[in-house]
Design a protein around this motif. Sequence first.
Motif, PDB file in Angstrom:
ATOM      1  N   PHE A 144      47.379  10.880  19.911  1.00 20.53           N
ATOM      2  CA  PHE A 144      47.050   9.608  19.293  1.00 20.53           C
ATOM      3  C   PHE A 144      46.777   8.559  20.357  1.00 20.53           C
ATOM      4  O   PHE A 144      47.383   8.562  21.437  1.00 20.53           O
ATOM      5  CB  PHE A 144      48.215   9.103  18.411  1.00 20.53           C
ATOM      6  N   LEU A 145      45.877   7.643  20.007  1.00 21.59           N
ATOM      7  CA  LEU A 145      45.569   6.494  20.850  1.00 21.59           C
ATOM      8  C   LEU A 145      45.800   5.228  20.046  1.00 21.59           C
ATOM      9  O   LEU A 145      45.616   5.218  18.823  1.00 21.59           O
ATOM     10  CB  LEU A 145      44.112   6.555  21.313  1.00 21.59           C
ATOM     11  N   PRO A 146      46.192   4.133  20.695  1.00 22.21           N
ATOM     12  CA  PRO A 146      46.365   2.867  19.985  1.00 22.21           C
ATOM     13  C   PRO A 146      45.038   2.148  19.786  1.00 22.21           C
ATOM     14  O   PRO A 146      44.033   2.491  20.427  1.00 22.21           O
ATOM     15  CB  PRO A 146      47.285   2.070  20.914  1.00 22.21           C
ATOM     16  N   ASP A 147      45.042   1.152  18.914  1.00 20.65           N
ATOM     17  CA  ASP A 147      43.837   0.350  18.663  1.00 20.65           C
ATOM     18  C   ASP A 147      44.143  -1.117  18.934  1.00 20.65           C
ATOM     19  O   ASP A 147      44.044  -1.961  18.052  1.00 20.65           O
ATOM     20  CB  ASP A 147      43.348   0.540  17.224  1.00 20.65           C
ATOM     21  N   HIS A 148      44.545  -1.402  20.163  1.00 19.40           N
ATOM     22  CA  HIS A 148      44.781  -2.780  20.588  1.00 19.40           C
ATOM     23  C   HIS A 148      43.850  -3.074  21.766  1.00 19.40           C
ATOM     24  O   HIS A 148      43.620  -2.216  22.625  1.00 19.40           O
ATOM     25  CB  HIS A 148      46.236  -2.997  20.984  1.00 19.40           C
TER      26      HIS A 148
END
Length: 312
Positions: free
Chosen positions: A38-42
């Motif tokens: 998973f990767l963040p979306d910030h």
Amino acid sequence: MAHPRRFRFAAELHEPLPGRTWLDSARELEDLGYSTLFLPDHFDEGPGPIALTAAAAAVTTTLNVGVLVFDCDFRHPAVLARELATIDLLSEGRLEVGLGAGWKRTDYERSGIPMDRPGVRVRRLIEHTRVLKGLFAPGPFNFHGEHYTITELEGTPAPYRPGGPPIIIGGGAPRVLRFAGATADIVGVNASIHSGEIDAEAARDALADRIDQKVRWVKEGAGERFGDLELNAWLAVAQVTDDSAGFASLLAPGFGTEPESVLESPLTLIGSPTEIAERLHDRRERWGYSYHVIPGDQARVLAPVVEALSGQ
């Protein structure tokens, strides 16, 4: 007899694993037995998640990829649906789509994107989810809502999985969790972050008694489909240690509670490998959590636990 909810594990990376490139990190997570990257979306946390999930999928064969979670305020769902269907198609069904209403105040302040009040953001999340699912389905799609209008649009390309990739909806408040229970494939039962930053109140909202209530909201929304849902825990803290009480005592002031309550929270994972395995089994029995997201800086340390419990 196997538990109906089998354990699996993801790692969320904000940067590559030490000594690795991004793509090497994806390959290593696959080799370590992780189910998902998973990767963040910030805006202040690493590379663009759409491009990187596609690249990670291209260099692996079994690893799922996804974003935890897309902020629905940042992208129109018709645009996002096309990108996600393409990744799902190219990866042959290894995409997981996380969706959220947005919470991090600095994302909005620094980008200039308006941060509407929570009720508006949640309504937008609900519409966004319905549009994505509609465009993942075959045939022309129509939708007329408060935030989005879609007219005779057929989603292209068709995703690899019929109906589209699995949807993860994460949240900590009743409306989102009831909607997630009714709509999502995977529900992230998380702390609520009302202030726009992770603070003491958000930490207290991760304690066991609050999670009891949150799972009840999911069940209210899900009804008979609750047994089919996968419950996801995003771990704010993970630490392998032979002194779990001592480590928890360092965290307890930030949570506004006693060390024992910190250890009990399903959004922390602290202890020896044996203790950690026992905690994960206990949490699955109490709440239904089976899908755990490990902080990237602990992915290697916790790999033996991942190997021992995955699929059980």
